[in-house]
Structures are given as structure tokens and as C-alpha cells.
Design an enzyme around this catalytic site. Structure first.
Site, mmCIF file in Angstrom:
data_model
loop_
_atom_site.group_PDB
_atom_site.id
_atom_site.type_symbol
_atom_site.label_atom_id
_atom_site.label_comp_id
_atom_site.label_asym_id
_atom_site.label_seq_id
_atom_site.Cartn_x
_atom_site.Cartn_y
_atom_site.Cartn_z
ATOM 1 N N HIS B 49 43.832 13.629 -37.488
ATOM 2 C CA HIS B 49 43.984 15.044 -37.526
ATOM 3 C C HIS B 49 43.310 15.623 -38.455
ATOM 4 O O HIS B 49 42.790 14.887 -39.646
ATOM 5 C CB HIS B 49 45.317 15.467 -37.717
ATOM 6 C CG HIS B 49 46.245 14.776 -39.025
ATOM 7 N ND1 HIS B 49 46.335 13.254 -39.435
ATOM 8 C CD2 HIS B 49 46.898 15.462 -39.776
ATOM 9 C CE1 HIS B 49 47.121 13.296 -40.468
ATOM 10 N NE2 HIS B 49 47.499 14.310 -40.912
ATOM 11 N N HIS B 51 44.027 17.158 -41.677
ATOM 12 C CA HIS B 51 44.561 17.190 -42.949
ATOM 13 C C HIS B 51 43.507 16.419 -43.894
ATOM 14 O O HIS B 51 42.811 15.481 -43.717
ATOM 15 C CB HIS B 51 45.838 16.531 -43.033
ATOM 16 C CG HIS B 51 46.767 17.665 -42.533
ATOM 17 N ND1 HIS B 51 48.293 17.240 -42.367
ATOM 18 C CD2 HIS B 51 46.865 18.967 -42.587
ATOM 19 C CE1 HIS B 51 48.718 18.219 -42.015
ATOM 20 N NE2 HIS B 51 48.131 19.392 -42.079
ATOM 21 N N ASP B 53 43.698 14.528 -46.592
ATOM 22 C CA ASP B 53 43.477 13.227 -46.755
ATOM 23 C C ASP B 53 43.205 12.232 -45.738
ATOM 24 O O ASP B 53 43.303 10.928 -45.694
ATOM 25 C CB ASP B 53 45.075 12.670 -47.002
ATOM 26 C CG ASP B 53 46.274 13.349 -46.302
ATOM 27 O OD1 ASP B 53 46.031 14.416 -45.599
ATOM 28 O OD2 ASP B 53 47.027 12.471 -46.305
ATOM 29 N N HIS B 54 42.818 12.767 -44.448
ATOM 30 C CA HIS B 54 42.309 11.827 -43.246
ATOM 31 C C HIS B 54 41.038 12.259 -43.140
ATOM 32 O O HIS B 54 40.521 11.295 -42.158
ATOM 33 C CB HIS B 54 43.361 12.019 -42.303
ATOM 34 C CG HIS B 54 44.845 11.527 -42.284
ATOM 35 N ND1 HIS B 54 45.195 10.485 -41.932
ATOM 36 C CD2 HIS B 54 45.658 12.008 -43.203
ATOM 37 C CE1 HIS B 54 46.406 10.342 -42.101
ATOM 38 N NE2 HIS B 54 46.717 11.142 -43.214
ATOM 39 N N HIS B 129 52.813 15.982 -35.167
ATOM 40 C CA HIS B 129 53.077 15.756 -36.857
ATOM 41 C C HIS B 129 53.246 17.701 -37.021
ATOM 42 O O HIS B 129 53.357 18.459 -36.300
ATOM 43 C CB HIS B 129 51.764 15.218 -37.166
ATOM 44 C CG HIS B 129 51.441 15.255 -38.798
ATOM 45 N ND1 HIS B 129 52.513 14.697 -39.580
ATOM 46 C CD2 HIS B 129 50.509 15.533 -39.619
ATOM 47 C CE1 HIS B 129 52.262 14.728 -40.907
ATOM 48 N NE2 HIS B 129 50.858 15.229 -40.890
ATOM 49 N N ASP B 200 50.864 9.448 -39.518
ATOM 50 C CA ASP B 200 51.398 10.964 -39.659
ATOM 51 C C ASP B 200 51.816 11.403 -38.332
ATOM 52 O O ASP B 200 51.323 12.264 -37.677
ATOM 53 C CB ASP B 200 50.031 11.737 -39.826
ATOM 54 C CG ASP B 200 49.679 11.586 -41.283
ATOM 55 O OD1 ASP B 200 49.704 10.426 -41.859
ATOM 56 O OD2 ASP B 200 49.690 12.657 -42.217
ATOM 57 N N HIS B 258 49.845 4.370 -45.239
ATOM 58 C CA HIS B 258 50.174 5.672 -45.681
ATOM 59 C C HIS B 258 51.373 5.703 -46.441
ATOM 60 O O HIS B 258 52.609 6.647 -45.769
ATOM 61 C CB HIS B 258 50.171 6.381 -44.318
ATOM 62 C CG HIS B 258 49.884 7.943 -44.550
ATOM 63 N ND1 HIS B 258 51.077 8.728 -44.674
ATOM 64 C CD2 HIS B 258 48.841 8.484 -44.423
ATOM 65 C CE1 HIS B 258 50.393 9.915 -44.789
ATOM 66 N NE2 HIS B 258 49.231 9.926 -44.729
#
Lengths: 297, 297
Positions: B49, B51, B53-54, B129, B200, B258
Site C-alpha cells: 500500500h 504508505h 513506510d512501505h 487497512h 497492515d 511490522h
């Protein structure tokens, strides 16, 4: 290109608790945490140019800063396009920040001063790289001279709130109605400290202007002099270029950073030795190194 | 949020020298270098996804990959918007890559299979999520059965090029003109290995489908069961959720990743213990951990 033991470009100047950050490559928030800089200090990010190794760490820092309650505004200074780069990532990644973000972009008519607050003024100047690149100079404001308590007492101003007024530059009255001006009880103003941050550039004249008489200058020393051809082709300086300019500009202490990944940790002494041939007060900056610049007497 | 000892989300599956990377948060190229994965292996990046941090580590990996001569094409699989995110950063940062980049974005009509090559097939499935998020399942193709050399010789095929043909599934002729088919000299096909990557997400049904009978499943175990409210509010699973699903889905080995930054390294044993109450074959993944999944006999 980062190395396991060498993060990408970023230098934090902490002055009276505020942090002025120069560049933030990918992973800067990791260095930030390792250096235990805390959340609250970051007030300004000054970006030299829009290459990933100098600015891709900004979104992460912005998110990190949202971890605290009611952060103060963040000012981001940089080349044309820095605002668009941040805003499009904010939109694409849907990340929200809980504080105002102010952008100051350089343009041809921009004044020499990019930013100022109560403590410092930051100046910028275009350099010459494969992409439009700015160098920075930070000048701390002069501090008032030392307060001479004995002299104040002898002039009829005993310890009390009037001392504070004099220290802040106000004229006050003694009990007998005599005017006492700050100059009578304060020493000469103490000049603020000065630093420069100059990376990713050919050895151009503008660097002298930024570095002139600074207490500390962070400069790129990307290549050994024998690799000067690479430096030239890629728009960078060798350690020799940087040391020569630092010496001529009257820099008190130069720290060379932005070392090419072709040099490993065991090569850094050679880089330092080559630089010292031109300027004695130069050293190679390593990850998480800190330098204290004393207040002037 | 990364910690000095815990990088952001990324998991590399290496199969026959090719690397299939799942997620790439900021700083993944640092982990990549620490793990000594080399330049050449990376073929696919599958993103869960959008975000930071990914996925904020993808540009850095793309540039890293440009350090080699003539790299093979790179395929980036992910949610709607992944191509735009990459392309706008390529444009804003003016970074060039010396290989073709292929994008495969999920959409409502997308087939269950996101990608395939000679070695693997990758499947995706929407999860739940705070932002649209995909989970992944990688299935290695079945390998031919073991070659029975003694049997081949006894059927009149001595060691030589005909052995290779049989191993590749071709029918061959003996010197006397007799047809020998692969089934006569090969054991039963050996099933490929299977892995899942699920982070997530709330503990929704789609996870079972992705994890079903996998040899190894990387799943988020972001919170302790006592922090289930946070997990629920933020669209995440607790270690208990993940372990329960892994057990019911017939996962052979589950690795929980995670982990919330609220838990420090000394807390990881508690997370593992809580997970093990639901499923014995679970462990907490730490930075640079590697897991070998044996080929099936």
C-alpha cells in the site's frame, strides 16, 4: 549511495535548542534517532538541491515530527521545485502533519537571506552542479556584551529587575533619577557564530562568499585529487578543492563530507591527508560526529 | 516509524538467484546492502500500500540498481497509484534508470495473479487497512521429479545429452529406436514452495486465502493482545490475530514483523510468547534475519 556505515547527506546545527537541518537524504530519520536529537528541536530544513540523496528523507522527518503534540511550524528552504516535491509526496502517500509547513523557494530575484528568526539568519547562494544547487551560510545573531554587575551597582542600580532591562538594551533610571544606558554596564557585543554548508558543486567562486570567515564549514570532499576527472565530470569537488577554498576563505575549521562510496572507511585517512596538504584545520566527517563551536568571549 | 535497530517494512525472497521484494520502506537500500544482496538479483517489487513506510525506499533501490550495466527489467506490482508515485518522484528528482520498469496495478477487474515468470507466480488480494492494501502470495512453480539415472541406463539411455532432454520433459529415442518418455525416468513432480506476505490489515478473511498451506508466511504482529484496541483503531493485527490465522490456515512457519515502535527489543520475547499461545511455529522477525525453506523431496 548510502553505505552500511555511511548515511546520506544531512547535517544538523543545534543552536539554543533549535535545530537547523541542512539536507535530508533517504534514511535521515535513522541518523536523527541514533543521534538522539529528539522531536521538538527541528525548525528549519534547508535543501541544497533536488537529488534523492539530499531530500528523500524529508517526508519521513515530517512524519516523525508529527509524533509530538502541537509542534511549532516547520520551514523548508530550497531550490525551485522543493515545495512541489513535498506536496506531491504528501498527496501520493496521504501523510498528514499536525503543524504548518512554510516553504521558501529560491528564485532569480530572491534576496540573499533565505530565512531569519530571533537566533539566526540563513543565506543562500547558487553553486554549480549537474542540477541547480544552493549553498548555505548560517549566521547567529550577535549576542549582547557581558553584563558588569559590579559596575551597575556602583552606578546605583542594585540587583533586581532593572538589570534585566539593561541586559535587553533598555536605558533605566537610578533611584536618584539619573539615566543609565546599557553601554555603561555591558561589554562589547559578542559576535554570533557562523557556519557554512556547501556540497555537490564544482569549486566555484560563490563558495568563498558562503564560507568567508566561518567558524565551521561543512564542505563536500567527494574525491581524492587523483580522481579529479570524475569530480569534474560529475559536478563535484575533490578534497583538495575544498581544503584550498577553506584556507583561502579564512574558515576556522572545515569538515569534509559527501565522500564517494568508492572510498571505504579505511580510505578516509588518505582523503584527510590529501586535504591537510592544503589546509591544516580540516577533517573528514563521519556519521554522527558532533562538533562544538564555542561562543565567542 | 523506524528505530535505530529496526528498519521499515521490507522482505526479500530469493529463489534461484532472483529476488522478489515485498515492500520497501525508507532506508531499504541500507538493509539491502547490510544483507549483501548484490545488485543483480532484484526483479520484482510488490508493494502492499501507498504508505511511506512501505514504499518510500523504492526510488533509492531503483537508483542502486542503475549502478550495474544493462540490468534486466524491473517489475513493480502494487495498488492503484503506485506508478504515479514512482513516476512523479522520477520527474521531481530527475533520476534516470538504465532499464525498463514495468508497472502492474491492481484494479477491481484484475486477475488473481499479479505476476508470473519461469520460476514463480505471485497472487494478490485486497485486505482491510486505513488505506487500500494488498496482501501477497508467492507460489514457486512445481519442479520436475528427480531423475532416476540407473533406470535411464537400464532402459538404454546412457549418460549424455538425452538425459537433459528427458529432465526437461521431452520424449527421446534409444539407439534401437525405442521411445522413452520422461515419466519412465522421472519421479513425481516436486511441488514448489509457497510464501505469503501480509501486513497492515485487520484480521480479515482474505488473509486465510493468501496464507493457506504456505511454507512460510510473513505477517504483521504489530501489537500485543492487550493493545488490541490500538490495533483495531489503526487497522492492524495483534500477534494473537496473526498466530491464530496462521494456525488455522495451515501455515508451516509464521514470522511476525511490522512490530510497533512502542515495543523495544527487550519486549519482543513477550510478543513471541503471546503469539505462541495460539500457534507453536511462530517467531518474531528481526532485521536481517534469514529463513531457508528447503526444497520439497
Amino acid at each position: 549511495m548510502p553505505m552500511p556505515y555511511r548515511l546520506l547527506a544531512s547535517m544538523a546545527a543545534r543552536i539554543d535548542g533549535r535545530i537547523y537541518l541542512f539536507d535530508a537524504g533517504e534514511g535521515t530519520q535513522l541518523g536523527w534517532k541514533k543521534a538522539r536529537l529528539g522531536y521538538r528541536g527541528l525548525h528549519v530544513i534547508a535543501v541544497t538541491h533536488l537529488h534523492a540523496d539530499h531530500c528523500l528523507g524529508i517526508p519521513g522527518l515530517m512524519m516523525l515530527r508529527s509524533q509530538m503534540d502541537s509542534p511549532p511550524p516547520l520551514t523548508i528552504i530550497g531550490p525551485p521545485g522543493i515545495e512541489e516535491f513535498i506536496q506531491l509526496n504528501r498527496k501520493a502517500l496521504e501523510f498528514h502533519v499536525n503543524y504548518p509547513v512554510l516553504f521558501v523557494e529560491w528564485n532569480e530575484d530572491a534576496p540573499e537571506m533565505a530565512y531569519e528568526d530571533e537566533a539566526v539568519r540563513i543565506f543562500w547562494h547558487p553553486l554549480q552542479h549537474t542540477r541547480f544547487c544552493l549553498g548555505y551560510r548560517l549566521e547567529e545573531r550577535d549576542r549582547p556584551g557581558k553584563f558588569n554587575a559590579r559596575r551597575a551597582e556602583s552606578l546605583g542600580i542594585p540587583q533586581g529587575p532593572l538589570w534585566g532591562k539593561l541586559q535587553r538594551g533598555e536605558t533605566v533610571l537610578t533611584e536618584t533619577g539619573k539615566e543609565i544606558s546599557p553601554e555603561q554596564v555591558l561589554g562589547p557585543p559578542r559576535p554570533g557564530r557562523r557556519l557554512a554548508y556547501v556540497v555537490d558543486t564544482l569549486p566555484v567562486k560563490g563558495i568563498y562568499r558562503l564560507c568567508k570567515d566561518t567558524d565551521i564549514a561543512f564542505m563536500e570532499g567527494m574525491f581524492l585529487p587523483e580522481d579529479a576527472q570524475h569530480a569534474d565530470a560529475k559536478g563535484h569537488m575533490t578534497v583538495t578543492d575544498a581544503a584550498r577554498i577553506a584556507g583561502r576563505a579564512g574558515v576556522k575549521q572545515a569538515v569534509l563530507t559527501h565522500i564517494s562510496p568508492r572510498y571505504h572507511d579505511e580510505d578516509l585517512e588518505r582523503l584527510e591527508a590529501a586535504a591537510k596538504e592544503r589546509f591544516e584545520k580540516v577533517s573528514i566527517g563521519r556519521d554522527l560526529d558532533t562538533y562544538s563551536v564555542a561562543l565567542k568571549p
